[in-house]
Design a protein around this motif. Sequence first.
Motif, PDB file in Angstrom:
ATOM      1  N   ASP A  61       0.820  -1.207   0.000  1.00  0.00           N
ATOM      2  CA  ASP A  61       0.000   0.000   0.000  1.00  0.00           C
ATOM      3  C   ASP A  61       0.855   1.260   0.000  1.00  0.00           C
ATOM      4  O   ASP A  61       1.871   1.334   0.684  1.00  0.00           O
ATOM      5  CB  ASP A  61      -0.907   0.040   1.236  1.00  0.00           C
ATOM      6  CG  ASP A  61      -2.019  -0.990   1.179  1.00  0.00           C
ATOM      7  OD1 ASP A  61      -2.485  -1.279   0.064  1.00  0.00           O
ATOM      8  OD2 ASP A  61      -2.430  -1.484   2.250  1.00  0.00           O
ATOM      9  N   PHE A  62       0.428   2.257  -0.757  1.00  0.00           N
ATOM     10  CA  PHE A  62       1.036   3.580  -0.709  1.00  0.00           C
ATOM     11  C   PHE A  62       0.493   4.319   0.512  1.00  0.00           C
ATOM     12  O   PHE A  62       1.218   4.977   1.244  1.00  0.00           O
ATOM     13  CB  PHE A  62       0.723   4.354  -1.997  1.00  0.00           C
ATOM     14  CG  PHE A  62       1.334   5.726  -2.037  1.00  0.00           C
ATOM     15  CD1 PHE A  62       2.713   5.891  -1.990  1.00  0.00           C
ATOM     16  CD2 PHE A  62       0.536   6.849  -2.122  1.00  0.00           C
ATOM     17  CE1 PHE A  62       3.287   7.150  -2.015  1.00  0.00           C
ATOM     18  CE2 PHE A  62       1.098   8.122  -2.160  1.00  0.00           C
ATOM     19  CZ  PHE A  62       2.473   8.266  -2.101  1.00  0.00           C
ATOM     20  N   ILE A  63      -0.807   4.186   0.732  1.00  0.00           N
ATOM     21  CA  ILE A  63      -1.474   4.733   1.908  1.00  0.00           C
ATOM     22  C   ILE A  63      -2.389   3.640   2.436  1.00  0.00           C
ATOM     23  O   ILE A  63      -3.008   2.915   1.658  1.00  0.00           O
ATOM     24  CB  ILE A  63      -2.259   6.025   1.564  1.00  0.00           C
ATOM     25  CG1 ILE A  63      -2.934   6.618   2.812  1.00  0.00           C
ATOM     26  CG2 ILE A  63      -3.253   5.796   0.441  1.00  0.00           C
ATOM     27  CD1 ILE A  63      -3.572   7.978   2.588  1.00  0.00           C
ATOM     28  N   ALA A  64      -2.435   3.522   3.741  1.00  0.00           N
ATOM     29  CA  ALA A  64      -3.279   2.487   4.341  1.00  0.00           C
ATOM     30  C   ALA A  64      -4.734   2.708   3.931  1.00  0.00           C
ATOM     31  O   ALA A  64      -5.226   3.836   4.006  1.00  0.00           O
ATOM     32  CB  ALA A  64      -3.146   2.530   5.860  1.00  0.00           C
ATOM     33  N   PRO A  65      -5.416   1.666   3.467  1.00  0.00           N
ATOM     34  CA  PRO A  65      -6.807   1.820   3.033  1.00  0.00           C
ATOM     35  C   PRO A  65      -7.719   2.428   4.102  1.00  0.00           C
ATOM     36  O   PRO A  65      -8.592   3.237   3.788  1.00  0.00           O
ATOM     37  CB  PRO A  65      -7.230   0.406   2.660  1.00  0.00           C
ATOM     38  CG  PRO A  65      -5.951  -0.249   2.244  1.00  0.00           C
ATOM     39  CD  PRO A  65      -4.908   0.319   3.180  1.00  0.00           C
ATOM     40  N   THR A  66      -7.504   2.074   5.364  1.00  0.00           N
ATOM     41  CA  THR A  66      -8.346   2.654   6.422  1.00  0.00           C
ATOM     42  C   THR A  66      -8.085   4.154   6.564  1.00  0.00           C
ATOM     43  O   THR A  66      -9.031   4.928   6.763  1.00  0.00           O
ATOM     44  CB  THR A  66      -8.121   1.954   7.776  1.00  0.00           C
ATOM     45  OG1 THR A  66      -6.726   1.964   8.086  1.00  0.00           O
ATOM     46  CG2 THR A  66      -8.634   0.533   7.748  1.00  0.00           C
ATOM     47  N   LEU A  67      -6.835   4.568   6.442  1.00  0.00           N
ATOM     48  CA  LEU A  67      -6.518   5.996   6.506  1.00  0.00           C
ATOM     49  C   LEU A  67      -7.107   6.720   5.302  1.00  0.00           C
ATOM     50  O   LEU A  67      -7.653   7.822   5.434  1.00  0.00           O
ATOM     51  CB  LEU A  67      -5.004   6.216   6.588  1.00  0.00           C
ATOM     52  CG  LEU A  67      -4.540   7.669   6.610  1.00  0.00           C
ATOM     53  CD1 LEU A  67      -5.176   8.453   7.758  1.00  0.00           C
ATOM     54  CD2 LEU A  67      -3.017   7.728   6.687  1.00  0.00           C
ATOM     55  N   MET A  68      -7.031   6.094   4.145  1.00  0.00           N
ATOM     56  CA  MET A  68      -7.599   6.693   2.944  1.00  0.00           C
ATOM     57  C   MET A  68      -9.104   6.900   3.119  1.00  0.00           C
ATOM     58  O   MET A  68      -9.635   7.965   2.788  1.00  0.00           O
ATOM     59  CB  MET A  68      -7.310   5.808   1.723  1.00  0.00           C
ATOM     60  CG  MET A  68      -7.638   6.458   0.410  1.00  0.00           C
ATOM     61  SD  MET A  68      -7.004   5.536  -1.015  1.00  0.00           S
ATOM     62  CE  MET A  68      -8.135   4.185  -1.070  1.00  0.00           C
ATOM     63  N   GLN A  69      -9.787   5.917   3.690  1.00  0.00           N
ATOM     64  CA  GLN A  69     -11.229   6.036   3.931  1.00  0.00           C
ATOM     65  C   GLN A  69     -11.521   7.122   4.961  1.00  0.00           C
ATOM     66  O   GLN A  69     -12.469   7.896   4.809  1.00  0.00           O
ATOM     67  CB  GLN A  69     -11.819   4.700   4.383  1.00  0.00           C
ATOM     68  CG  GLN A  69     -13.315   4.745   4.560  1.00  0.00           C
ATOM     69  CD  GLN A  69     -14.053   5.156   3.287  1.00  0.00           C
ATOM     70  OE1 GLN A  69     -13.795   4.625   2.221  1.00  0.00           O
ATOM     71  NE2 GLN A  69     -14.951   6.106   3.393  1.00  0.00           N
ATOM     72  N   ASP A  70     -10.703   7.204   6.003  1.00  0.00           N
ATOM     73  CA  ASP A  70     -10.896   8.244   7.013  1.00  0.00           C
ATOM     74  C   ASP A  70     -10.727   9.639   6.401  1.00  0.00           C
ATOM     75  O   ASP A  70     -11.500  10.553   6.704  1.00  0.00           O
ATOM     76  CB  ASP A  70      -9.912   8.072   8.175  1.00  0.00           C
ATOM     77  CG  ASP A  70     -10.250   6.890   9.066  1.00  0.00           C
ATOM     78  OD1 ASP A  70     -11.353   6.303   8.914  1.00  0.00           O
ATOM     79  OD2 ASP A  70      -9.405   6.533   9.914  1.00  0.00           O
ATOM     80  N   VAL A  71      -9.735   9.795   5.532  1.00  0.00           N
ATOM     81  CA  VAL A  71      -9.537  11.083   4.864  1.00  0.00           C
ATOM     82  C   VAL A  71     -10.742  11.411   3.989  1.00  0.00           C
ATOM     83  O   VAL A  71     -11.219  12.556   3.966  1.00  0.00           O
ATOM     84  CB  VAL A  71      -8.221  11.115   4.054  1.00  0.00           C
ATOM     85  CG1 VAL A  71      -8.134  12.358   3.180  1.00  0.00           C
ATOM     86  CG2 VAL A  71      -7.020  11.041   4.988  1.00  0.00           C
ATOM     87  N   GLU A  72     -11.259  10.428   3.280  1.00  0.00           N
ATOM     88  CA  GLU A  72     -12.454  10.649   2.456  1.00  0.00           C
ATOM     89  C   GLU A  72     -13.619  11.116   3.323  1.00  0.00           C
ATOM     90  O   GLU A  72     -14.369  12.022   2.935  1.00  0.00           O
ATOM     91  CB  GLU A  72     -12.843   9.373   1.700  1.00  0.00           C
ATOM     92  CG  GLU A  72     -11.907   9.010   0.583  1.00  0.00           C
ATOM     93  CD  GLU A  72     -11.971   9.955  -0.616  1.00  0.00           C
ATOM     94  OE1 GLU A  72     -12.868  10.812  -0.703  1.00  0.00           O
ATOM     95  OE2 GLU A  72     -11.093   9.837  -1.471  1.00  0.00           O
ATOM     96  N   THR A  73     -13.770  10.527   4.486  1.00  0.00           N
ATOM     97  CA  THR A  73     -14.831  10.930   5.404  1.00  0.00           C
ATOM     98  C   THR A  73     -14.643  12.372   5.846  1.00  0.00           C
ATOM     99  O   THR A  73     -15.588  13.164   5.833  1.00  0.00           O
ATOM    100  CB  THR A  73     -14.868   9.997   6.631  1.00  0.00           C
ATOM    101  OG1 THR A  73     -15.119   8.660   6.181  1.00  0.00           O
ATOM    102  CG2 THR A  73     -15.929  10.419   7.636  1.00  0.00           C
ATOM    103  N   VAL A  74     -13.420  12.738   6.205  1.00  0.00           N
ATOM    104  CA  VAL A  74     -13.121  14.109   6.622  1.00  0.00           C
ATOM    105  C   VAL A  74     -13.382  15.082   5.476  1.00  0.00           C
ATOM    106  O   VAL A  74     -13.937  16.167   5.686  1.00  0.00           O
ATOM    107  CB  VAL A  74     -11.665  14.225   7.126  1.00  0.00           C
ATOM    108  CG1 VAL A  74     -11.239  15.679   7.288  1.00  0.00           C
ATOM    109  CG2 VAL A  74     -11.499  13.460   8.428  1.00  0.00           C
ATOM    110  N   ARG A  75     -12.994  14.693   4.276  1.00  0.00           N
ATOM    111  CA  ARG A  75     -13.225  15.570   3.122  1.00  0.00           C
ATOM    112  C   ARG A  75     -14.711  15.843   2.936  1.00  0.00           C
ATOM    113  O   ARG A  75     -15.111  16.970   2.662  1.00  0.00           O
ATOM    114  CB  ARG A  75     -12.637  14.952   1.850  1.00  0.00           C
ATOM    115  CG  ARG A  75     -11.123  14.960   1.841  1.00  0.00           C
ATOM    116  CD  ARG A  75     -10.549  14.315   0.590  1.00  0.00           C
ATOM    117  NE  ARG A  75     -10.798  15.186  -0.547  1.00  0.00           N
ATOM    118  CZ  ARG A  75     -11.334  14.793  -1.697  1.00  0.00           C
ATOM    119  NH1 ARG A  75     -11.693  13.543  -1.879  1.00  0.00           N
ATOM    120  NH2 ARG A  75     -11.515  15.645  -2.676  1.00  0.00           N
ATOM    121  N   SER A  76     -15.547  14.825   3.112  1.00  0.00           N
ATOM    122  CA  SER A  76     -16.979  15.015   2.872  1.00  0.00           C
ATOM    123  C   SER A  76     -17.696  15.654   4.058  1.00  0.00           C
ATOM    124  O   SER A  76     -18.664  16.387   3.860  1.00  0.00           O
ATOM    125  CB  SER A  76     -17.645  13.699   2.491  1.00  0.00           C
ATOM    126  OG  SER A  76     -17.618  12.794   3.560  1.00  0.00           O
TER     127      SER A  76
END
Length: 111
Positions: free
Chosen positions: A58-73
């Motif tokens: 992974d380049f970025i952990a999938p869970t972190l990527m999902q958390d960032v998506e949540t913060v963005r929205s």
Amino acid sequence: MAAAVYVRAAFETRIRNVCRDYGVEIAYKPDPKDVKADKLWEGIVARQIKRAADRKSDFIAPTLMQDVETVRSTVLNRLSHSGSPTLVKNEVKFALDTMKSLEHHQFSKAK
């Protein structure tokens, strides 16, 4: 509100540095400041998707990527609209915690 603005600044600074330091592909702009945070984030997500498809680490952990998506929205998207955003304390705390995780995340150097 101040904490949410801090989250936005931290997010934009971190992803700009990650894209620069790890050679994340994004559309060229003569002035790097003209590259929007959405495009930087899309480049990071594209790198992760490609690495997953190629069965690489992974380049970025999938869970972190999902958390960032949540913060963005939930937080960052509200800041980009006119008027005073309605922010919930728990959402802002989650956003702060996510930005701390993003700041400390060790991105994979391999392409």
